[in-house]
Scaffold this motif. Structure first.
Motif, PDB file in Angstrom:
ATOM      1  N   GLN A 111     -10.478  -2.902  -4.347  1.00 27.83           N
ATOM      2  CA  GLN A 111     -10.091  -3.747  -5.472  1.00 27.83           C
ATOM      3  C   GLN A 111     -10.085  -5.220  -5.066  1.00 27.83           C
ATOM      4  OE1 GLN A 111      -6.271  -2.802  -7.142  1.00 27.83           O
ATOM      5  NE2 GLN A 111      -6.452  -4.267  -8.807  1.00 27.83           N
ATOM      6  N   GLU A 112      -9.566  -5.510  -3.894  1.00 28.22           N
ATOM      7  CA  GLU A 112      -9.556  -6.892  -3.410  1.00 28.22           C
ATOM      8  C   GLU A 112     -10.974  -7.390  -3.163  1.00 28.22           C
ATOM      9  OE1 GLU A 112      -7.055  -7.038   0.013  1.00 28.22           O
ATOM     10  OE2 GLU A 112      -5.229  -6.518  -1.081  1.00 28.22           O
ATOM     11  N   ASP A 163       2.269   1.686  -3.518  1.00 25.85           N
ATOM     12  CA  ASP A 163       1.195   2.146  -4.418  1.00 25.85           C
ATOM     13  C   ASP A 163       0.856   3.604  -4.155  1.00 25.85           C
ATOM     14  OD1 ASP A 163       1.092  -0.346  -5.519  1.00 25.85           O
ATOM     15  OD2 ASP A 163      -0.663  -1.017  -4.379  1.00 25.85           O
ATOM     16  N   PRO A 215       0.813  -1.223   0.000  1.00 23.61           N
ATOM     17  CA  PRO A 215       0.000   0.000   0.000  1.00 23.61           C
ATOM     18  C   PRO A 215       0.849   1.277   0.000  1.00 23.61           C
ATOM     19  CG  PRO A 215      -0.862  -1.571   1.589  1.00 23.61           C
ATOM     20  CD  PRO A 215       0.449  -2.106   1.138  1.00 23.61           C
ATOM     21  N   GLN A 264      -7.000  -0.133  -2.634  1.00 20.22           N
ATOM     22  CA  GLN A 264      -6.529  -1.512  -2.670  1.00 20.22           C
ATOM     23  C   GLN A 264      -7.538  -2.452  -2.016  1.00 20.22           C
ATOM     24  OE1 GLN A 264      -2.617  -2.167  -1.114  1.00 20.22           O
ATOM     25  NE2 GLN A 264      -2.768  -4.380  -1.229  1.00 20.22           N
TER      26      GLN A 264
END
Length: 793
Positions: free
Chosen positions: A159-160, A29, A26, A156
């Motif tokens: 998205q997961e 990113d 994370p 994130q």
């Protein structure tokens, strides 16, 4: 000239493989997303990620960090700016008065007079914002870094979660199909489900821990809990058979996706769910055709025998009654005879969800999973669905709903998903019974804990007092042992609801009526399939004032949302040029609107804090934060992108927008769709405390009953005030629904002569038998004889 690198390539190359591996994903990113936002070499990269790189402890000194930032810029922009010279002024600067361009929509100009005391400084990235490179929020550098980190982590996580949902969807039956055994019309199995000791975690977040539940056959369960607790996720896991204890023979349907639009008619789409029926009808037609053309008597006899078996099975599963049953379900959910025979592609997403629900009800699964089934329904359809599930449905149901009245009418049990403790707790009875039982449980637990605390305090006091008294040593030891053996009663943690309110009107009261419709008409322009104008209203006259508490009711498609759009000038009357038609509004009137599709009002890429600064410029981050906090958007929720918020949290952003403008009049179109049960009550309280006018469209019976003192029925190109109460209106709607269903059943063609008769006659001529089976659409009629008729005795 060397080839320029992408942001990720530049960051990874500048950091080096060793440092990239050492960074959490994370954080990496977040650094990449930060760098991507800046497309020029002006030292901004150093300002934005310098502190973050320092916090990682990967670098010995500031010089190394500066060199990494220089290398990133060099790889991305081909420049060697000396970033070590970049400094951020800590002295307040005063903004010049006058208009200047804010980030957001091109051409948006706002004039503000802002003192620099609102802001600590204006670094280079703030100047970049004012130049239109990004939306405006007056952050400190630390706040900016925190916001970006939170956004990256939330993106994130979402998205997961999406990847997990896609995985589950791939294992779920996508199109409802009717399944039956040879001896059972209702589903394939009537057994209980015992789901034991399971956990559910998504995107590293634990939702349910060590849970055990039993779903008894034929009972109807309401799954309740706060938004974000994991109710929808639990339904998906059950639908995908990811939990232990689900027998393979159980037929499970989860109504989640809308029907696909094509040339198939609505009723055909529903009937196609019964695959066996469709195959039998097809085979019956083929057999009749073969008998018609066959000349060999022995083969004809074989065909006749098979046709008789087909007819027997068709009668056993009642193929003729299927169309009437499908028509009845569709009628209950708002599809009249005309709509039932229109192509599915002609309907919007909301109507296609109704089709999917109709098909699922027609399929009669053993376990029906429903997630907010009332969201796309009008009051009439909600009442019909409640009655159908409570009185007709025989299978097991697990339903998530925010509609308290719907739950009270339908469910036999409640399963409470406790967000804090992450457990599932079953309760017998409807939602009201659950509320009372849970309150009694919380109260009793608090009393027991309080009593135990007093007892423990008393025992500990004795121990402390006589600990060093030799004469009482044995008593002290026994008290110590008793204290250790005493099981501590844990405090039951409640999950309080964040309340909010709409600001009271502080300026001068507006004179009534504040809104007046005089002889207003409206029609939508011609469009396929009719290519004719669609009239909605004809010469309606209405008055609204600051005391108005109006609920607009009526079937979907009759003009409720259209009336709201006329009220707020989103639409203009089609007779606006007439001398007799007029909409009068007080010139000082301020509206606040909650749209049924309120998400369209929000910029998904911004955080709530950024969105407010972009939409309502001129205040400090602290002011925006304080306002958002009043609507339950505190902490990280104010800093993560709106896209990553739950549906209920997005609704709170919309409510916060309404409160910011300090309205005189609130206009709400289906405001409860993404709220949990508790938040619906909070909304009702906020509306009751508001001292301006309210007009709302809602299918939620409780919200209407708590807030509104008037109901206006929209339909037949008019608006009529309902003189009775809501219960009387419900009785009228249910009567109309039953009349419509009776007409729907009667409208289905009865069995008559058809292809089956021809095959029977042909077989009778050649095999000495007589047939009279068949109907108008080629399916089997139920009469004496059969495929060639039975032999006479």
């Amino acid at each position: 000239m060397a080839e320029l690198k992408s942001a990720r390539q530049a960051v990874e190359q500048a950091l080096g493989k060793k440092n990239v591996k050492a960074l959490d994903t994370p954080i990496l990113d977040y650094i990449v997303s930060t760098v991507e936002d800046y497309k020029t070499s002006d030292g901004t990269i150093y300002e934005m990620i310098g502190d973050l790189l320092s916090d990682t402890s990967l670098f010995k000194n500031e010089e190394q960090i500066t060199n990494v930032c220089k290398k990133i810029e060099s790889l991305m922009f081909g420049t060697g700016t000396d970033l070590a010279t970049v400094k951020v002024s800590s002295q307040p600067q005063k903004l010049k008065q006058g208009p200047f361009r804010m980030g957001g929509e091109e051409g948006k100009i706002q004039s503000i007079e802002a003192e620099m005391s609102l802001y600590s400084y204006m670094p280079a990235y703030e100047k970049a914002r004012r130049a239109g490179k990004t939306s405006v929020v007056f952050f400190t550098r630390e706040e900016e870094a925190q916001s970006r980190r939170i956004k990256a982590e939330a993106r994130q996580r979402v998205q997961e979660e999406r990847q997990e949902n896609e995985r589950l969807s791939g294992k779920t039956q996508q199109l409802p199909v009717f399944k039956r055994s040879a001896n059972a019309d209702y589903g394939s199995a009537r057994v209980d489900l015992h789901l034991k000791n399971f956990d559910i975690s998504v995107a590293g977040r634990e939702l349910i821990s060590s849970a055990t539940i039993t779903l008894s056959s034929g009972r109807r369960y309401g799954l309740v809990g706060r938004n974000g607790a994991g109710k929808t996720t639990l339904l998906r896991y059950i639908s995908a058979r990811e939990l232990p204890g689900i027998p393979p023979q159980i037929n499970i349907l989860h109504v989640e996706q809308e029907a696909h639009g094509d040339d198939q008619t609505v009723i055909s789409y529903v009937l196609a769910a019964d695959v066996e029926r469709e195959e039998l009808i097809k085979e019956e037609k083929q057999l009749n055709t073969s008998i018609e053309t066959e000349t060999d008597a022995e083969k004809i006899a074989e065909l006749q025998d098979r046709l008789q078996k087909v007819y027997d099975r068709m009668m056993e599963i009642d193929t003729d009654g299927a169309e009437a049953r499908a028509a009845e379900i569709l009628s209950g959910l708002g599809f009249d005879d005309v709509k039932q025979h229109r192509a599915t592609r002609e309907f919007s997403g909301g109507w296609r969800m109704r089709m999917a629900l109709s098909r699922a009800l027609f399929c009669k699964p053993d376990l029906l999973l429903l997630d907010e089934p009332t969201n796309m329904l009008d009051i009439g359809a909600v009442l019909w669905l409640s009655d159908y599930l409570a009185t007709i449905w025989e299978g097991t149901i697990l339903v998530v709903s925010h509609d308290r009245s719907f739950l009270n009418n339908v469910v036999t049990d409640i399963i409470h998903l406790e967000r804090v403790e992450k457990i599932l707790v079953p309760y017998k009875g409807d939602y009201e019974t659950f509320e009372k039982s849970r309150l009694e449980k919380l109260t009793a637990a608090a009393k027991n804990r309080e009593a135990q605390e007093k007892q423990r305090k008393h025992v500990q006091g004795f121990i402390d007092k006589f600990r060093y008294n030799a004469k009482r040593a044995s008593l002290v030891q026994s008290r110590i042992k008793a204290l250790k053996k005493m099981d501590v009663i844990p405090a039951l943690i409640d999950d309080p609801t964040s309340s909010f309110s709409f600001p009271l009107i502080t300026d001068d009261q507006l004179s009534a009526p504040i809104i007046q419709f005089i002889n207003i008409s409206f029609s939508y322009p011609a469009s396929p399939p009719s290519n004719l104008p669609l009239p909605i209203f004809e010469n309606i006259s209405l008055d609204f004032d600051l005391d108005s508490r109006v609920a607009l009711v009526g079937a979907n498609g009759q003009g409720k949302t259209t009336l709201l759009k006329l009220l707020t000038s989103q639409l203009e009357p089609t007779n606006a040029n007439s001398n007799t038609a007029k909409i009068n509004k007080n010139s000082r009137l301020r509206f606040a609107v909650f749209s049924q599709h309120h998400i369209d009002q929000l910029n998904m890429e911004l955080s709530p804090l950024e969105f407010f600064a972009d939409t309502f410029p001129g205040s400090s981050a602290q002011v925006y934060r304080a306002h958002l906090g009043k609507y339950g958007l505190t902490g990280d929720l104010a800093l993560q992108s709106i896209e990553t918020l739950s549906g209920g949290q997005k609704s709170r952003v919309a409510f916060a927008m309404m409160g910011w403008v300090k309205p005189h009049f609130l206009v709400l179109d289906e405001p409860t769709n993404h709220l949990d049960v508790e938040t619906v009550d909070v909304l009702a309280q906020a509306l009751n405390e508001f001292d301006g006018g309210v007009v709302l469209v809602s299918h939620d019976e409780r919200l209407i009953s708590l807030v509104c003192n008037e109901m206006w029925v929209v339909g037949n190109m008019g608006v009529e005030k309902w003189e009775g109460d809501f219960e009387e209106y419900k009785k009228l709607v249910m009567k109309q629904m039953r009349d419509d269903q009776r007409k729907a059943r009667e409208g289905v063609k009865k069995p008559g002569p058809g292809a089956g008769e021809k095959g029977g006659e042909k077989g009778g001529e050649k095999g000495g038998e007589k047939a009279s089976n068949g109907n108008a659409n080629g399916s089997a009629g139920r009469g004496k004889g059969g495929a060639g008729g039975k032999k006479k005795k």
